[in-house]
Design an enzyme around this catalytic site. Structure first.
Site, PDB file in Angstrom:
ATOM      1  N   ASP A 183      73.519  12.580  83.250  1.00  0.00           N
ATOM      2  CA  ASP A 183      73.977  12.301  81.882  1.00  0.00           C
ATOM      3  C   ASP A 183      75.434  12.676  81.630  1.00  0.00           C
ATOM      4  OD1 ASP A 183      71.481  11.381  81.432  1.00  0.00           O
ATOM      5  OD2 ASP A 183      70.875  12.938  80.028  1.00  0.00           O
TER       6      ASP A 183
ATOM      7  N   HIS B  93      63.576   5.311  85.810  1.00  0.00           N
ATOM      8  CA  HIS B  93      63.789   6.267  86.897  1.00  0.00           C
ATOM      9  C   HIS B  93      64.632   5.761  88.056  1.00  0.00           C
ATOM     10  CE1 HIS B  93      61.329   9.579  85.410  1.00  0.00           C
ATOM     11  NE2 HIS B  93      60.656   8.635  84.790  1.00  0.00           N
TER      12      HIS B  93
ATOM     13  N   LYS C  96      77.606 -18.387  70.836  1.00  0.00           N
ATOM     14  CA  LYS C  96      77.215 -17.581  71.996  1.00  0.00           C
ATOM     15  C   LYS C  96      75.805 -17.025  71.806  1.00  0.00           C
ATOM     16  CE  LYS C  96      78.670 -13.229  74.048  1.00  0.00           C
ATOM     17  NZ  LYS C  96      79.453 -12.076  73.630  1.00  0.00           N
TER      18      LYS C  96
END
Lengths: 280, 280, 280, 280
Positions: C84, C210, C170
């Site tokens: 992190d 994960h 878009k």
């Protein structure tokens, strides 16, 4: 269907061989499912002097192609492209080998965490009707168990297998689950179910999802695409129509589109046997 | 041969499925090429109660295995593992698919430079006797020309092809060259030869070399290894010997080791045809 | 804490530099959170003649280290390792750069699907307290919007931005969402919320999960680990303790563990500004 | 210079963030090295209403930029992009981090072979004037020795180090050699030199070459490119000229182009020290 045509030549595809996705931006059309829609499409094709159609996709695409070829006089050839490998009449579909490598790469990463911290991971991979991705990636990633749509008894067998490994002291494991698995539980419910029946596991869930649908194609898929592309054009030159170009025993073959759609599943029981032996 | 044995069980291979190379550290032995050397090996095997031998490798390994199995009474089974895919009796050898992906990945990187700066690259890939790597990776990487050991006329054809593309304004190209290519020139001499015969090219050479022999195995190779491993043990359990375990038409087969060694090359002319069509 | 010690030397780590996860298998300990648990740990350390401790991890690990170093007379040094990047006193934590590359690689794959079929993807990445992964990978993957824990107003801004792009025609976009994002909605609720407020989008959700915690480390992380490892040993040799080894302005620094824990977040507003400019 | 202009907008770069190489196809120009050539370029720019120039490259590009900005009245800003990281005034150049990861990935593959068969590999990496790639990738790949342009005594030290490892029984090793290494020997001669002075090694050479110049950019490089791009435009808006946009201590900075060119090399001796410690 809207008359939005663009002419492509050999140069147009010069730099796409190493790219995932499709630069054609073809997508499902609800309108094409009606006879009016298909008529509209046919009119656009004739107006633009298109004298043959190559459709690239899976079951839905080919079903549309069969309808179209029965209703209108236009040669049509199919190329099997679906990561699930769930088309009859071809050993491999385009995108499947690439998806297998993506899945195995992802599970390798997850396994780093699993074995670092003794965790049990449930990993959901694609495959609504066919367990090919789950079975191959499960063997390739050294999974402890593999749940696939072709089998009913998977959950109890898995529980038994986990019980045994736990007794032998093994607490980190990977369970690969095809999204079409037959227990009636989704992957989070499966994890809870195991949590209730087996103590001592630190269980996590990972849904691989859309990363399986993209990415640089593997060499196998690039060569397969080249073979099938050449095969499709040559089938049309030979005056063939309503066939899928497939690969069978390493040879390019032409299979009636109806066979490709209605054929039996090709569940590889020998591969399941190998998985059972190597996961011990 | 030195009596350096280590017992392995299912757990011993638990974390090697995603690794390249071999943790067995097996290597060539000059001594084993003599009858005395092989006798010494046999004595070590019997002293350690080894009742069967699985040999993993290519031509050289299998030749040694044939000698050994003729001289001594020990069941012996071979598993084809060579990145060149040059073994008869099996559609694929272990390591080949992984090498193809490594080569295509490397050429993709080189192509970034080629197309950025309009360069002509000669890229040498492995393959002393077989052009499988060159042909497949060449198609997979969108090469303009591919020189392989199975063909004599490659260089002149390449020159012709480059002349044509140059006239059409194309100045960036990839030429893939198998190391066993038959011109008698090495890759640097090839590049010079083209430089002398064609003006206006900015030519570079890249020898991919040993990166082709390692790396995380592809899913295909992992599953193939699992199938062949199970096949080898089951062959021994069935009392078979002097056979190689191969994959033919997606089925595990047993082929006499002598056939594996002496068999005809399996040069895929259809693939060459596809290469010629798609490289235009 | 159970006295399960293993002596390692330079050779022990010889083949782990290219591997994800930790072969130490270190994990959280509830017992260590009590003074009795820490006493037990200290006794094991002294019994085994351990004269210093290097702890590798994030906030929780360092907090434990601070307690331990206040209660017992044992030098202790911390190495910041968390994907992190949420530790004060160091520009980078171990694993962060690798995670960024994994995330960008995954989003590249998803984008193949997004742009092929004009879809809007919500992609959840790690980051409970810090938006570093989301912000950097969002810029790196060309995301349209990025939701991070450091900001409150993200959802409305995103809605506004999507409205504008839709008007300009878009329809394919990537929204990167840090798991600690502040809207109070989880990522599936966020997707529903957008679906309710904006018509015409084909919305999908992907939780990367994960896979972000494993995988072959990037070169940056390998070099950083080498620097910090050397720095930790040298700090101990210098008689230092209760410090974290960090990297600041490319130099190895020693920062009090208490600062590393209690420090202010280092939210990079300049990076947010770059994201806003480049996502137009 | 030929008046071949193409207008680009934000959409033009929409799908290039994950691609290697340059779609601008900019290349060296001999003509631009003359005052006449530069005058021709300037006239084209004014004719096309170009009111500022951003040049992307290394030493050569910036030198050209300095000349140009001295001769003509056009604001000019440089962005450092070279895999060698050999530009003063910026901590990082574009492409460098990507090249490091490519090199480490390649050496990981080679190491599989090295450790499988006890081989000594000499691996040549890029870096004519700067050892940054060699030093970082050498640490990252766990090389035994690293030869760089900034040092003279590399070869003897390497020989000494190999002698020691051989005595301790270690026969597999990786030696990373920057192409600008100072021994006066090319990498094949280096290998021969070691072969003559040390018995018992099975030595191989691998020249990584052009694969280092391409490939999907790392997240770090993508974010760096975004920062520097924004920085370049803002410098021009501020009326700045003759500056390079660099990254120093994680902040975007403006450095006179003359400083970028003439600055001292930034050889990181601390990194060499870390390499020496961790390679033991």
């Amino acid at each position: 269907m809207e008359g939005d045509f663009e002419e492509l030549n050999a140069r147009s595809v010069r730099n796409i061989i190493n790219k995932g996705g499709t630069f054609l931006k073809s997508a499902r059309s609800m309108e094409f499912k009606t006879i009016e829609g298909r008529k509209k499409a046919y009119e656009q094709l004739t107006k633009n002097n298109i004298d043959a159609l190559v459709v690239i996709g899976g079951d839905g695409t080919f079903t549309g192609g069969v309808y179209f070829s029965q209703e209108f006089d236009l040669p049509i050839v199919g190329i099997p492209a679906t990561i699930d490998n769930d088309i009859s009449g071809t050993d491999f579909t385009l995108g499947y080998d690439t998806a297998l490598n993506t899945v195995v790469d992802a599970i390798d990463k997850i396994r780093d965490t699993a074995s670092s911290h003794n965790r049990l991971f449930f990993i959901e991979v694609m495959g609504r009707d066919a367990g090919d991705i789950a079975l191959n990636s499960g063997i390739g990633a050294g999974a402890e168990e593999i749940l696939i749509p072709e089998e009913e008894e998977g959950v109890e067998r898995m529980l038994e297998s986990l019980r045994k490994s736990k007794m032998s002291g093994k607490l980190s494991s990977i369970i690969v689950v095809a999204e079409g698995e037959k227990s009636g539980k989704n992957i989070f419910q499966l994890a809870e179910y195991v949590e209730e029946h087996l103590e001592g596991y630190d269980i996590r869930v990972s849904v691989l999802g859309h990363i399986q649908r993209g990415g640089r194609p593997s060499c196998f898929d690039r060569v397969l695409a080249s073979k099938l592309g050449v095969g499709a054009v040559e089938a049309l030159l030979d005056g063939d129509s309503k066939v899928m170009i497939g690969l069978s025993h390493q040879k390019v073959v032409r299979v009636p589109l109806t066979v490709a759609i209605n054929g039996e599943a090709k569940y590889d029981k020998e591969l399941r046997r190998v998985a059972d032996i190597t996961s011990v």
